[in-house]
Design an enzyme around this catalytic site. Structure first.
Site, PDB file in Angstrom:
ATOM      1  N   ASP A   1       0.829  -1.203   0.000  1.00 38.98           N
ATOM      2  CA  ASP A   1       0.000   0.000   0.000  1.00 38.98           C
ATOM      3  C   ASP A   1       0.868   1.259   0.000  1.00 38.98           C
ATOM      4  O   ASP A   1       2.070   1.209   0.283  1.00 38.98           O
ATOM      5  CB  ASP A   1      -0.911  -0.032   1.243  1.00 38.98           C
ATOM      6  CG  ASP A   1      -2.228   0.686   1.026  1.00 38.98           C
ATOM      7  OD1 ASP A   1      -2.309   1.526   0.108  1.00 38.98           O
ATOM      8  OD2 ASP A   1      -3.174   0.414   1.784  1.00 38.98           O
TER       9      ASP A   1
ATOM     10  N   ASP B   1     -11.005   1.844  -3.061  1.00 36.76           N
ATOM     11  CA  ASP B   1     -11.512   1.523  -1.723  1.00 36.76           C
ATOM     12  C   ASP B   1     -13.034   1.534  -1.697  1.00 36.76           C
ATOM     13  O   ASP B   1     -13.635   1.255  -0.664  1.00 36.76           O
ATOM     14  CB  ASP B   1     -10.989   2.542  -0.697  1.00 36.76           C
ATOM     15  CG  ASP B   1      -9.580   2.223  -0.242  1.00 36.76           C
ATOM     16  OD1 ASP B   1      -9.078   1.130  -0.581  1.00 36.76           O
ATOM     17  OD2 ASP B   1      -8.974   3.060   0.456  1.00 36.76           O
TER      18      ASP B   1
HETATM   19  C1  GLA Z   1      -5.760   1.867   2.246  1.00 33.39           C
HETATM   20  C2  GLA Z   1      -6.173   0.736   1.326  1.00 33.39           C
HETATM   21  C3  GLA Z   1      -7.234  -0.093   1.987  1.00 33.39           C
HETATM   22  C4  GLA Z   1      -6.728  -0.631   3.316  1.00 33.39           C
HETATM   23  C5  GLA Z   1      -6.245   0.507   4.178  1.00 33.39           C
HETATM   24  C6  GLA Z   1      -5.549  -0.010   5.413  1.00 33.39           C
HETATM   25  O1  GLA Z   1      -6.798   2.771   2.405  1.00 33.39           O
HETATM   26  O2  GLA Z   1      -6.598   1.240   0.101  1.00 33.39           O
HETATM   27  O3  GLA Z   1      -7.623  -1.156   1.158  1.00 33.39           O
HETATM   28  O4  GLA Z   1      -5.688  -1.546   3.067  1.00 33.39           O
HETATM   29  O5  GLA Z   1      -5.346   1.355   3.497  1.00 33.39           O
HETATM   30  O6  GLA Z   1      -5.118   1.003   6.231  1.00 33.39           O
END
Ligand code: GLA
Length: 713
Positions: free
Chosen positions: A450, A515
């Site tokens: 990420d 997300d």
């Molecule tokens: C980001 C990612 C999510 C999740 C969060 C965790 O927002 O896009 O899918 O993994 O971080 O903190």
């Protein structure tokens, strides 16, 4: 001396450049295939141009590498100087070679300014994708300050007059906006330090009447995960000239004598049959040349269970084991432990940088949970965000100087975190060691990598902009990790889809699309993402209802129908679902497994019917998989039949209705014989019928979906 014509042959396209030693390289053609070059060969480009009235005393044909400051009609590909000197450039051909019919290598130089430029062009015969790679060489005796560099200027076919590019935001990625390019031209810069939600490095240049399946279209992608700049300029003769390269911060790139600077690879998919044809070119090239799968070959993409929207930071090993067990019963094949597993990580304010299991949550490390997951027949995956550090972390307390920043100013935070300076060898070493230890200590075969903030004040240890170096250091770290753990798959995530590009896809095998797991939002987001990337790379999850990103609820069937046209996963607490929901989810997972090879090997078409239905079609020689969604209320009382131009002349097909979501309009169910046949033995249809008359659809309520399979009869 009569110039030489160099030609590259694609499948349906040809590129022709004119070269002569000591002269500029000039575009003569890029577009549909040319059989013979009678006119182009007999008449050099410069002889066909008129002297511009009220202009300079030399006509200016579109050059491959226009110089800066020479009175050319075209903008120069390079802005660079040596403390203000050598700022005028004029590129001429020194040598060329054509190692194969599809590739061409040009050596250009500017003796006055002490510069060399190598440009490699390849027109891939299988996909009609033109690949451009370039490298600048400082041949001078002093440092060269580079403010801007594009690998080449590409003279596009004259019929292309519009630009369409993706915009977006968190939870709303890949929204396309189209406009005509006027006399002023058009440009776009991304200065966020990552590919970004707002301006990812791709676009289409289109004919005025081009649409999904009709008209000329070029799909463009720059293989780079940082800052970039795209520009379209209108040439004197009306053609659009494209330049693409990195966007550099002031003072960012300074080339010592003898040093070289590579421009990120640029890909242009030359499509003759609409946006879809250019997308398919990009997909095919990505599949063939960009991706590098563990073991050299893509395996069937396993169904994920991701813990994020199921449990967030609530990591309780007993609960996670139970979630894994329930997931396995549904057919899930890979269990991905998201954020919250490392020491001190109880919310998003602390602990980034401390990449070891939290001894409170995991007293015996991750191995116990990972073994449990594996005993259920699933793979185990882990979330990491290596480039980041929270001030509240062991790492930051020990090494505050490792973060990018301007020590003289208050730090700029994003999600309470700072960015580590990966270009410092000690930082990359630290991260490699920590990740390597994790991968050794537990059977982890997948990383969700990420990156949750833009870069700001991205100054290195010497106070100079470090965004270019950051991206290269990231790629190098990923490579080192892949070398050490070649079986591990990696997903590129950045607050959803903010790092989706062909640069990162050299090192990773999945993109977290968004997300936003709201299925209705996802229809638009995935349609947009499919323009650039093939479906097997697009993580698409069945989320909870109501959706956490929007508060809206959709049926389990709609959530599944949307998720199955990608790399399917589940991101919800399946324990909290009703038995009926779980049964349906299990059924959809089984359906995905039956059809995933068709979706993931298939050529992709998409479109919108006159009734507002969105459809996605994946085609292989023997099977097609078709998803139809009705996002909004239909106008009128009848659905327009769904015309599938791709099936024209393809033979006869047995069409099955494999799955349904939402409601048909009340009286549509009265079409019961037709629907019963589709859902039962299937319906026989000829490809021409499906292309011309279309597949009759029942009248649909909003948020309904129909999923079809077509098998060769
Ligand atoms: C980001 C990612 C999510 C999740 C969060 C965790 O927002 O896009 O899918 O993994 O971080 O903190």
């Amino acid at each position: 001396m009569q110039p030489t014509l160099l030609r590259l042959e694609g499948n349906a396209c040809t590129a022709v450049l004119e070269v002569a030693p000591g002269a500029a390289a000039v575009w003569r053609h890029l577009g549909s295939r040319l059989d013979a070059l009678d006119l182009l060969a007999a008449w050099p480009g410069s002889e066909l141009l008129s002297m511009p009235q009220g202009g300079m005393d030399a006509p200016s044909p579109p050059r491959l590498a226009p110089g800066h400051g020479n009175g050319l009609a075209q903008d120069g590909i390079l802005r660079a100087h040596r403390d203000g000197l050598d700022a005028i450039h004029d590129w001429s051909v020194e040598a060329w070679s054509q190692p194969a019919v599809d590739s061409l290598s040009l050596q250009l130089g500017d003796l006055v300014a002490g510069l060399g430029l190598r440009v490699d062009l390849r027109l891939d015969a299988a996909t009609d994708v033109l690949c451009v790679q370039a490298e600048l060489h400082n041949r001078g005796a002093t440092e060269l300050q580079v403010d801007r560099l594009a690998g080449a200027s590409i003279a596009l076919p004259a019929e292309l007059t519009e630009v369409s590019c993706p915009h977006g935001e968190w939870a709303g990625e890949f929204q396309w906006e189209r406009r005509a390019v006027g006399a002023d031209g058009w440009s776009r810069e991304n200065r966020r330090g990552r590919s970004s939600h707002q301006a990812p490095p791709g676009l289409f240049v289109l004919g005025a009447h081009s649409c999904d399946d009709h008209g000329p279209a070029i799909g463009v992608q720059l293989a780079w995960s940082g800052n970039h700049r795209f520009a379209l300029e209108r040439h004197d003769d009306g053609r659009l000239l494209l330049q693409a390269g990195e966007w550099f911060a002031p003072g960012e790139v300074r080339l010592p004598p003898g040093a070289r600077l590579r421009v990120p690879a640029l890909y242009l998919a030359l499509g003759q049959a609409g946006i879809g044809s250019a997308s398919r070119g990009l997909h095919a090239l990505t599949r063939r040349e960009v991706l590098r799968w563990p073991g050299g070959k893509r395996r069937p993409r396993p169904v994920h269970l991701n813990t994020w929207e199921a449990l967030y930071f609530r990591h309780d090993e007993a609960e996670l084991r139970e979630l894994a067990s329930r997931a396995a019963e549904l057919g899930v094949e890979r269990f991905v432990l998201d954020d919250g597993w490392f020491e001190g990580r109880n919310d998003d304010r602390a602990a980034l940088g401390d990449w070891w299991p939290d001894p409170v949550k995991y007293p015996h490390g991750l191995r116990g949970l990972a073994d449990h997951v594996r005993s259920l027949g699933m793979e185990f995956g882990l979330w990491v965000e290596p480039e980041m550090v929270n001030p509240d972390s062991h790492l930051y307390r020990e090494h505050p100087e490792w973060a990018l920043g301007d020590a003289r100013r208050p730090p700029v935070f994003g999600r309470h975190q700072l960015v580590l300076d990966l270009a410092r060898p000690e930082v990359s070493r630290y991260l490699f060691d920590k990740l390597d230890a994790l991968l050794r200590d537990a059977p982890i075969s997948y990383l969700k990598w990420d990156m949750n903030r833009d870069l700001a004040q991205a100054l290195d240890a010497h106070g100079r902009p470090g965004m270019h170096a950051q991206v290269l250091a990231l790629y190098a770290l990923l490579e080192r990790l892949r070398d050490a753990h070649p079986q591990v798959e990696i997903e590129s995530c950045a607050s959803g889809g903010a790092r989706a590009d062909l640069g990162i896809l050299r090192h990773t095998q999945r993109l977290w699309t968004s997300d936003n797991n709201d299925a209705s939002s996802r229809i638009a987001i995935q349609s947009g993402a499919l323009r650039l990337f093939p479906p097997e790379l697009l993580g698409s999850h069945v989320g909870p209802a109501p959706a956490h990103a929007t508060g809206r609820s959709q049926s389990i069937d709609l959530r599944c129908a949307v998720a199955c046209f990608g790399h399917m996963g589940v991101e919800a607490d399946v324990r909290a679902m009703s038995t009926d929901e779980r049964d349906r989810l299990r059924g959809w997972i089984a359906l995905y497994k039956q059809w995933r090879e068709t979706i993931h090997d298939g050529e992709i078409d998409q479109g919108r019917s006159p009734s507002g239905a969105r459809w996605w079609l994946a085609s292989t020689p023997q099977r097609h998989f078709l998803c139809v969604f009705q996002p909004e209320a239909m106008p009128g009382s009848q659905s327009a039949a769904l015309r599938l131009p791709r099936l024209r002349g393809s033979g006869r097909w047995r069409v099955h209705l494999l799955g349904r979501a939402g409601q048909l309009r009340q009286r549509a169910e009265q079409q019961s014989a037709w629907l019963r046949a589709l859902a039962g033995p299937g319906v026989l249809a000829d490809g021409h019928e499906l292309a011309q008359c279309g597949l009759p659809l029942p009248a649909l309520h909003p948020e309904a979906a129909l999923v079809f399979g077509l098998e060769r009869a």
